[in-house]
Design an enzyme around this catalytic site. Structure first.
Site, PDB file in Angstrom:
ATOM      1  N   GLU A  23      32.327  30.883  53.825  1.00 33.63           N
ATOM      2  CA  GLU A  23      33.985  30.302  53.858  1.00 33.63           C
ATOM      3  C   GLU A  23      34.443  31.320  54.381  1.00 33.63           C
ATOM      4  O   GLU A  23      36.163  30.471  54.816  1.00 33.63           O
ATOM      5  CB  GLU A  23      34.156  29.609  52.263  1.00 33.63           C
ATOM      6  CG  GLU A  23      33.735  29.116  51.945  1.00 33.63           C
ATOM      7  CD  GLU A  23      33.862  28.208  50.262  1.00 33.63           C
ATOM      8  OE1 GLU A  23      34.493  27.566  50.228  1.00 33.63           O
ATOM      9  OE2 GLU A  23      33.979  29.382  49.990  1.00 33.63           O
ATOM     10  N   TYR A  55      63.039  18.548  55.981  1.00 36.37           N
ATOM     11  CA  TYR A  55      61.065  18.233  55.584  1.00 36.37           C
ATOM     12  C   TYR A  55      60.818  19.127  56.851  1.00 36.37           C
ATOM     13  O   TYR A  55      59.392  19.144  57.042  1.00 36.37           O
ATOM     14  CB  TYR A  55      60.933  17.405  55.220  1.00 36.37           C
ATOM     15  CG  TYR A  55      61.379  15.624  55.524  1.00 36.37           C
ATOM     16  CD1 TYR A  55      60.424  15.163  56.939  1.00 36.37           C
ATOM     17  CD2 TYR A  55      62.114  15.540  55.435  1.00 36.37           C
ATOM     18  CE1 TYR A  55      60.916  14.258  57.856  1.00 36.37           C
ATOM     19  CE2 TYR A  55      62.934  14.320  56.641  1.00 36.37           C
ATOM     20  CZ  TYR A  55      62.225  13.774  57.423  1.00 36.37           C
ATOM     21  OH  TYR A  55      62.536  12.452  57.739  1.00 36.37           O
ATOM     22  N   GLU A  75      44.618  28.196  43.851  1.00 37.36           N
ATOM     23  CA  GLU A  75      45.114  28.923  42.741  1.00 37.36           C
ATOM     24  C   GLU A  75      46.285  29.389  43.856  1.00 37.36           C
ATOM     25  O   GLU A  75      47.718  29.848  42.918  1.00 37.36           O
ATOM     26  CB  GLU A  75      44.612  29.411  41.374  1.00 37.36           C
ATOM     27  CG  GLU A  75      44.165  28.109  41.118  1.00 37.36           C
ATOM     28  CD  GLU A  75      42.163  27.953  41.507  1.00 37.36           C
ATOM     29  OE1 GLU A  75      41.343  27.663  40.203  1.00 37.36           O
ATOM     30  OE2 GLU A  75      41.839  28.301  42.035  1.00 37.36           O
ATOM     31  N   LYS A 100      41.305  20.019  48.932  1.00 37.39           N
ATOM     32  CA  LYS A 100      40.006  20.391  49.165  1.00 37.39           C
ATOM     33  C   LYS A 100      39.130  19.592  49.570  1.00 37.39           C
ATOM     34  O   LYS A 100      38.271  19.872  49.056  1.00 37.39           O
ATOM     35  CB  LYS A 100      39.591  21.698  48.819  1.00 37.39           C
ATOM     36  CG  LYS A 100      38.547  22.919  49.906  1.00 37.39           C
ATOM     37  CD  LYS A 100      39.051  23.806  49.199  1.00 37.39           C
ATOM     38  CE  LYS A 100      37.455  24.767  50.660  1.00 37.39           C
ATOM     39  NZ  LYS A 100      36.379  25.716  49.667  1.00 37.39           N
TER      40      LYS A 100
END
Length: 120
Positions: A23, A55, A75, A100
């Protein structure tokens, strides 16, 4: 002060994210949904983007941050994004979801939602 909400939904960014060695060598898609508290009263009266939470600037900053770093855990990524929004854009309250897609076999999506700050 009014408490209005500006949102971004389904912001897709290619990220280097994950704990496994494979990964760390590839880009994977993450999706971000974001709600941010603000007061739109002044912007509504002036019609000026300078009087609101921009934005587009928020999205550009998040994209830049996610694309240029490496994060082992969602996290970590979500907390760092929240910190950027609170510190750099003076967002008093936010709700953010980072997901994900495809990370778990058999599930369309996995992720985390957090809220930070205080709604006035």
């Amino acid at each position: 002060m009014g408490m209005d909400t500006i949102f971004l939904r389904d912001l897709e960014i290619d990220a280097t994210i994950g704990v496994f060695e494979w990964e760390k060598r590839i880009k994977q898609k993450v999706r971000i949904d974001l709600e941010m508290a603000t007061d739109i009263t002044r912007a509504a009266a002036t019609c000026s983007v300078d009087d609101t939470l921009d934005y587009k600037a928020v999205a550009k900053r998040i994209i830049q941050f996610v694309e240029t770093g490496h994060y082992e855990l969602i996290e970590t990524l979500i907390e760092k994004i929240a910190g950027i929004l609170i510190q750099e854009f003076n967002v008093p309250w936010l709700r953010i979801t980072v997901s994900k897609p495809g990370a778990v076999r058999g599930a369309r999506d996995v992720g985390i939602t957090i809220e930070r700050g205080e709604r006035c």
